[in-house]
Scaffold this motif. Structure first.
Motif, short mmCIF file in Angstrom:
data_model
loop_
_atom_site.label_atom_id
_atom_site.label_comp_id
_atom_site.label_asym_id
_atom_site.label_seq_id
_atom_site.Cartn_x
_atom_site.Cartn_y
_atom_site.Cartn_z
N CYS A 3 0.84 -1.21 0.00
CA CYS A 3 0.00 0.00 0.00
C CYS A 3 0.87 1.26 0.00
O CYS A 3 1.68 1.47 0.90
CB CYS A 3 -0.92 0.02 1.22
SG CYS A 3 -1.92 1.52 1.25
N PRO A 4 0.70 2.13 -1.00
CA PRO A 4 1.55 3.32 -1.06
C PRO A 4 1.15 4.41 -0.08
O PRO A 4 1.88 5.39 0.08
CB PRO A 4 1.35 3.80 -2.51
CG PRO A 4 0.02 3.27 -2.92
CD PRO A 4 -0.20 2.00 -2.15
N THR A 5 -0.01 4.26 0.57
CA THR A 5 -0.46 5.33 1.48
C THR A 5 -0.64 4.84 2.92
O THR A 5 -1.25 5.52 3.73
CB THR A 5 -1.79 5.94 0.98
OG1 THR A 5 -2.76 4.88 0.92
CG2 THR A 5 -1.64 6.57 -0.39
N GLU B 230 -2.52 2.53 4.21
CA GLU B 230 -3.94 2.41 4.59
C GLU B 230 -4.42 0.95 4.64
O GLU B 230 -5.61 0.71 4.71
CB GLU B 230 -4.82 3.18 3.59
CG GLU B 230 -4.82 4.68 3.81
CD GLU B 230 -5.69 5.12 4.97
OE1 GLU B 230 -5.99 4.29 5.86
OE2 GLU B 230 -6.07 6.29 5.01
N ALA B 231 -3.50 0.00 4.56
CA ALA B 231 -3.93 -1.39 4.43
C ALA B 231 -3.92 -2.16 5.75
O ALA B 231 -4.28 -3.34 5.77
CB ALA B 231 -3.06 -2.11 3.40
N TYR C 97 -6.83 5.29 -2.26
CA TYR C 97 -7.21 5.74 -3.61
C TYR C 97 -7.74 4.57 -4.45
O TYR C 97 -7.83 4.67 -5.65
CB TYR C 97 -6.00 6.40 -4.29
CG TYR C 97 -5.61 7.70 -3.62
CD1 TYR C 97 -6.11 8.91 -4.08
CD2 TYR C 97 -4.77 7.71 -2.51
CE1 TYR C 97 -5.77 10.10 -3.45
CE2 TYR C 97 -4.43 8.89 -1.87
CZ TYR C 97 -4.93 10.08 -2.35
OH TYR C 97 -4.61 11.26 -1.71
N ARG D 222 -3.62 -2.23 -5.30
CA ARG D 222 -2.34 -2.89 -5.09
C ARG D 222 -2.42 -3.93 -3.97
O ARG D 222 -1.82 -5.01 -4.07
CB ARG D 222 -1.25 -1.85 -4.77
CG ARG D 222 -0.82 -1.03 -5.98
CD ARG D 222 0.12 0.10 -5.58
NE ARG D 222 0.67 0.83 -6.71
CZ ARG D 222 0.07 1.84 -7.32
NH1 ARG D 222 -1.13 2.25 -6.91
NH2 ARG D 222 0.64 2.45 -8.34
N CYS D 223 -3.16 -3.62 -2.90
CA CYS D 223 -3.24 -4.56 -1.77
C CYS D 223 -3.93 -5.85 -2.22
O CYS D 223 -3.50 -6.96 -1.88
CB CYS D 223 -3.98 -3.94 -0.59
SG CYS D 223 -5.57 -3.21 -1.04
S1 SF4 Z 1 -6.44 0.07 -2.56
FE1 SF4 Z 1 -5.20 -0.98 -1.03
S2 SF4 Z 1 -3.09 -0.54 -1.59
FE2 SF4 Z 1 -4.37 0.98 -2.68
S3 SF4 Z 1 -4.43 2.75 -1.31
FE3 SF4 Z 1 -6.21 1.48 -0.82
S4 SF4 Z 1 -5.54 0.16 0.91
FE4 SF4 Z 1 -3.69 1.02 -0.09
#
Ligand code: SF4
Ligand code: SF4
Length: 264
Positions: A219-221, A223-224, A234, A238-239
């Motif tokens: 996760c680039p932010t 938030e996972a 966003y 990716r997760c």
């Molecule tokens: S979709 Fe998954 S990897 Fe992408 S920002 Fe949200 S929690 Fe992070």
């Protein structure tokens, strides 16, 4: 049709795509290829009609610039409120796929270049709120739109000014730092993060999760993690892409599958 009025098309596009994206995610029909196509279409909307660029609409609204809005200010206000309400329902699909400024950065972030990850969760948001206060102050006291400094308008209208090159630098930074404009500057992004934190639909972990931590790394932010509110999610996928366990992460409502949910 006047250029300003054509921007309404961008809003209609964003409105329709919000529901389509939520449907695709909820039914697991979203694919990376669909995501790329939507990002490219959004980018084309940005270049062709400079819409649906909500940060710019927000700035025009704050400045009381009806011409820049392309219609009565009250219409712009309703449009912004609708986007915030949809973000409360479905999360940040607008930022993820439908904002041309975000789409340009997201596409740049897909370049296979190793990324710098900002692990501190507080600072990006804090810097963005400080900018938000400066943005409101500059508009209120000096009738100046701070977003002009970042060249969003010049970039999408292909005006080869200093601003154009500033935005080009932002895109270049996006190659190795995820969405610098969205996470550190955008005043509309700051607003959207509030309803997104409480959004009804979001990515949730289930009891199938084996706590391998791969989603958190991807996760680039940041938030996972379980319990993260997803205000900075966003919906990049990716997760979900890296998760080795089927069904461990799902985009759904809280309590939608009783007994399935381990963490949120
Ligand atoms: S979709 Fe998954 S990897 Fe992408 S920002 Fe949200 S929690 Fe992070
Ligand atoms: S944070 Fe701002 S610039 Fe980024 S996608 Fe959202 S509205 Fe657009």
């Amino acid at each position: 049709m006047a250029f300003e009025q054509a921007r309404a098309l961008g809003f209609i596009y964003a409105l329709a795509m919000f529901f389509i994206l939520a449907y695709l995610w909820h039914t697991k029909r979203w694919t990376r290829r669909i995501g790329w196509v939507i990002l490219l279409v959004t980018l084309a909307f940005g270049f062709l009609i400079f819409s649906p660029i909500m940060p710019w609409q927000f700035q025009s609204l704050i400045l009381g610039d009806a011409r820049a809005v392309g219609g009565p200010l009250v219409v712009a206000a309703v449009g912004l409120i609708v986007m915030l309400a949809l973000s409360f329902l479905f999360g940040r699909f607008y930022c993820g796929y439908l904002c041309p400024v975000g789409a340009a950065q997201e596409l740049a972030s897909l370049a296979p270049i190793s990324k710098i990850k900002v692990t501190n969760k507080v600072w990006p948001g804090a810097i963005r709120w400080i900018f938000f206060i400066l943005f409101i102050g500059a508009a209120y006291f000096f009738s100046f739109g701070l977003l002009r400094l970042f060249g969003i308008r010049d970039f999408f209208l292909l005006l080869l000014s200093a601003g154009f090159f500033i935005f080009l630098v932002i895109i270049a930074i996006s190659l190795f730092l995820y969405r610098p404009f969205c996470r550190f500057i955008c005043p509309f992004g700051a607003l959207v993060s509030i309803p997104a934190m409480g959004s009804l639909f979001k990515i949730r972990r289930t009891d199938a999760c084996i706590s391998c931590g791969k989603c958190e790394k991807a996760c680039p932010t940041n938030e996972a993690k379980s319990g993260d509110l997803k205000g900075e999610c966003y919906l990049c996928h990716r997760c979900l892409d890296v998760c080795p366990t089927q069904g461990a992460l799902e985009y759904r409502r809280a309590g939608a599958a009783e007994g399935k949910e381990g963490t949120k």
